[in-house]
Design an enzyme around this catalytic site. Sequence first.
Site, PDB file in Angstrom:
ATOM      1  N   HIS A 195     -11.887 -42.791 -22.853  1.00 43.13           N
ATOM      2  CA  HIS A 195     -11.918 -41.347 -23.577  1.00 43.13           C
ATOM      3  C   HIS A 195     -11.026 -40.513 -22.629  1.00 43.13           C
ATOM      4  CE1 HIS A 195     -12.359 -38.753 -26.781  1.00 43.13           C
ATOM      5  NE2 HIS A 195     -12.747 -37.727 -25.883  1.00 43.13           N
TER       6      HIS A 195
ATOM      7  N   LYS B 138     -19.550 -40.747 -37.210  1.00 47.46           N
ATOM      8  CA  LYS B 138     -18.237 -40.109 -36.932  1.00 47.46           C
ATOM      9  C   LYS B 138     -17.283 -41.007 -36.352  1.00 47.46           C
ATOM     10  CE  LYS B 138     -15.340 -37.304 -34.587  1.00 47.46           C
ATOM     11  NZ  LYS B 138     -14.574 -37.583 -33.357  1.00 47.46           N
TER      12      LYS B 138
ATOM     13  N   ASP C 245      -7.053 -39.379 -50.389  1.00 47.06           N
ATOM     14  CA  ASP C 245      -8.018 -38.333 -50.098  1.00 47.06           C
ATOM     15  C   ASP C 245      -9.096 -38.446 -49.222  1.00 47.06           C
ATOM     16  OD1 ASP C 245      -9.573 -35.912 -50.205  1.00 47.06           O
ATOM     17  OD2 ASP C 245      -9.564 -35.596 -52.231  1.00 47.06           O
TER      18      ASP C 245
ATOM     19  N   GLU D 238      -6.502 -37.027 -32.101  1.00 46.81           N
ATOM     20  CA  GLU D 238      -7.258 -37.431 -31.107  1.00 46.81           C
ATOM     21  C   GLU D 238      -6.705 -38.561 -30.440  1.00 46.81           C
ATOM     22  OE1 GLU D 238      -9.756 -38.044 -28.474  1.00 46.81           O
ATOM     23  OE2 GLU D 238      -9.988 -36.266 -29.965  1.00 46.81           O
TER      24      GLU D 238
END
Length: 422
Positions: free
Chosen positions: A371, A258, A274, A80
Site C-alpha cells: 500500500h 470496505k 449508482d 486510491e
Amino acid sequence: MSNEQWSHGFYKLTPAQRRQILGEQYHLNIADQELLEKNSSALGNDLVENYITDYSLPEGVVTGLLVNGKTYTLPMVVEEPSVIAAANNGAQRVARSGGFIADHQPRALVGQVVLDQIKDPQRTIEWLKDHQNDLLKIANDAHPSMQKRGGGAKQLRIRQVGRFISVDLLIDVCQAMGANTVNTMAEAVAHYLSENGNNVVTAILSNYATESLQTVSCQVNFAQLATKQMSGEVVAQRIADLSELAQVDPYRAATHNKGIMNGIDAALIASGNDWRAIESGANAYASRDGQYRGLSTWQIVDDHLEGQLTLPMPVGVVGGSIGLKKLTKLNYQLSSIKTAQELAAVITSLGLAQNLAAIRALATTGIQAGHMKLQYRSLAISVGAQQNEIDQLVKKLGQQQHVDQNVAKEILATMRKESTNE
C-alpha cells in the site's frame, strides 16, 4: 454580498455566471477560475444542479478476471492508488486456480408502499391480498413499456413492520437500473391505496435489493497464496482465521467489507451505475441477522482455500447516465458485458478478488507493505516531483523509516542538487 443574497436563484444562472460569483465571493485567483472553466462541459450542466465544473477521477482496468470461463477486462474508476493493483493481484491468483463461478440468479427490485394509522391491521392485510392482482395491474399500467419487454411488476409481498404495513412490489426492470421505473409504479399504487381510504406514508424504491442477490465463489490453490516466508497452507489458514474474525467482530467486519467495496464501487462508477445504492444495500445485507458481519467468507477445504461472496447487486446496463457519457459506453465495449446479469456476476467477482488481495496482504506482510509503495507515488507528485523524478523519489522514500511531506521535499531537493552538480 451575503451568502443568502447570491445563493438565491443560483440554479437559474449559467455555469459561467456561477463561476464568476464564486470567484468573487471566495477570492479565487485567475488560475483557479480558469481551472474550473477548462474542465466544464455542457453535459455536466445538464446532469446536476448548480453546476460549475467536472471533477475527474483516474480510470484503469483489471485484466484477466476469469468468471464462468470467460476472461474480462473491467474498467475501474478510483482515486486510491492501491485499489486497481490489488484487484489485478487477486484476479490473477484466482484465474490461475480456475477462476470465479457466478450463479445465474433471479433479479428484481423492490418498490415499497408503506401504510400507517391502521385501525385493523389484519383486515387491511386481507384486503390487500384480495386486491393484489389489481395492485399489480395498476403498477404495470403506470409503466407499460417495461411489461412489453418481458418485465414489470411480478409479485406483491405484504409485511407488517411495527405499526406500519409495507406493500412490496417485486419488479423486473429487465436490463435497466430501474429506480425511476420502480418509483413510478410505487407512486401509482400509492395513489390507488390513498383513494381507497389508506394513509400512505411513502412510496419509493428500496435499495435493500434482496431479490437481486448475486453469489460468486472461487477456489484458490495453496501455491497461489504462498510467500517467500510462508507456505500457502499457512497463509490460507491465516486468511480463514481473519474471515472468521470478520463474522464475529463488527470492527473487523467493517474494514473487511470496505476492502470488498473498494473494487465494486470503482467498477460501478466506471459502468455508470449508482454505487451509493449498492453500498447501502450491501451494508444492510451484512446486518441481515442482527449483527454486522463480513460479506465474504473464506475457509480451507481439502488442499485449497474456498471463498464465497453474496450481496445485493441490482445493476443495469441501460438507463440513468449510462447512455449519456461517451466514456461509459466505451467502458462497456472494453468489458464486452452485454446484460445486467453478466455485469452483476463480474462486478461481484471483482469484489471477491479485491477482498482476497487485501486479506492475503493482511495475513502476510501486512497491509502497508504494498500500500505504501503506491502511496509514495502520490506523495512524490504532491511535493512537485516531475515525471522523470517520481520513480527515484519513491525508491528513496521506501528506504526511510519515517516518511512525511517534509522528508519527501528534502529528498527531492537533494536529488535535484545532486543532478545539477553532475
